[in-house]
Scaffold this motif. Structure first.
Motif, PDB file in Angstrom:
ATOM      1  N   GLU A   5      28.582  33.180 118.718  1.00 50.44           N
ATOM      2  CA  GLU A   5      28.348  32.062 117.790  1.00 50.44           C
ATOM      3  C   GLU A   5      29.449  31.983 116.749  1.00 50.44           C
ATOM      4  O   GLU A   5      29.905  30.901 116.378  1.00 50.44           O
ATOM      5  N   HIS A   6      29.845  33.158 116.282  1.00 49.16           N
ATOM      6  CA  HIS A   6      30.917  33.256 115.294  1.00 49.16           C
ATOM      7  C   HIS A   6      32.214  32.652 115.847  1.00 49.16           C
ATOM      8  O   HIS A   6      32.893  31.874 115.175  1.00 49.16           O
ATOM      9  N   LEU A   7      32.533  32.994 117.091  1.00 51.27           N
ATOM     10  CA  LEU A   7      33.747  32.440 117.717  1.00 51.27           C
ATOM     11  C   LEU A   7      33.622  30.921 117.884  1.00 51.27           C
ATOM     12  O   LEU A   7      34.544  30.174 117.559  1.00 51.27           O
ATOM     13  N   ARG A   8      32.475  30.491 118.384  1.00 52.21           N
ATOM     14  CA  ARG A   8      32.289  29.050 118.652  1.00 52.21           C
ATOM     15  C   ARG A   8      32.345  28.223 117.369  1.00 52.21           C
ATOM     16  O   ARG A   8      32.885  27.125 117.355  1.00 52.21           O
ATOM     17  N   SER A   9      31.815  28.777 116.277  1.00 53.86           N
ATOM     18  CA  SER A   9      31.756  27.981 115.042  1.00 53.86           C
ATOM     19  C   SER A   9      33.105  27.928 114.326  1.00 53.86           C
ATOM     20  O   SER A   9      33.287  27.163 113.387  1.00 53.86           O
TER      21      SER A   9
END
Ligand code: ZN
Length: 167
Positions: A5-9
């Motif tokens: 999620e961190h990467l995607r956001s």
């Protein structure tokens, strides 16, 4: 926040950082994403260190024989199948195949990065294990001096490169 999620956001920043790091280390990705990134054996340690710094985990390593005129003479290349022309050097990369030799992180570690939150130390520990594997296999009797490690980055599957060596 979970790793994926961190990467995607923050996908723009992460992809920019990854591609700058790859370019700086003259690493050559095969295909349009962030797997099978053929790395110069002289630069791969620095590449792994910088990937750790920007918070990107590596989940696998495969091997490519670098087939140049010199290596053909010295080491009897090509050792594997077909592959792409090298962008930075005179020659081409011959794919060794995953069944010949490759490294995958343990499934429980893979799942943790896929599904859970991870710490800076988790990324560092994982990437250190990749570095150790490359060092160890470089002393294996099946290793030839023409072999180059290719890194598989643990990033969202749907990510395609935004600027570096875009086909
Ligand atoms: Zn070879």
């Amino acid at each position: 926040m979970k790793y994926m999620e961190h990467l995607r956001s923050n996908n723009g920043i992460f992809q920019e950082n990854i591609e700058n790091t790859l370019e700086k280390h003259q690493a050559q990705p095969v295909g349009s994403g962030y797997i099978d990134i053929i790395s110069d054996p002289m630069l791969v340690e620095s590449l792994i260190t910088e990937l750790t710094t920007i918070g990107i985990a590596i989940y696998g390593v495969s091997w490519w024989c670098f087939c140049s005129d010199e290596n053909r003479e010295r080491h009897g290349c090509p050792h594997g199948m077909g592959g792409p022309k090298s962008v930075y050097r005179e020659g081409w990369y011959s794919e060794m195949g995953l069944e010949y030799e490759s490294f995958d992180i343990p499934l429980n570690v893979y799942d943790k990065f896929e599904l859970s939150s991870v710490t800076v130390e988790d990324v560092s520990t994982l990437n250190d294990s990749i570095r150790n594997y490359i060092q160890e296999f470089s002393h294996d009797k099946r290793y030839d001096k023409c072999f180059n490690p290719a890194l598989w980055l643990h990033v969202p599957r749907e990510w395609k490169r935004i600027k570096y060596m875009k086909h």
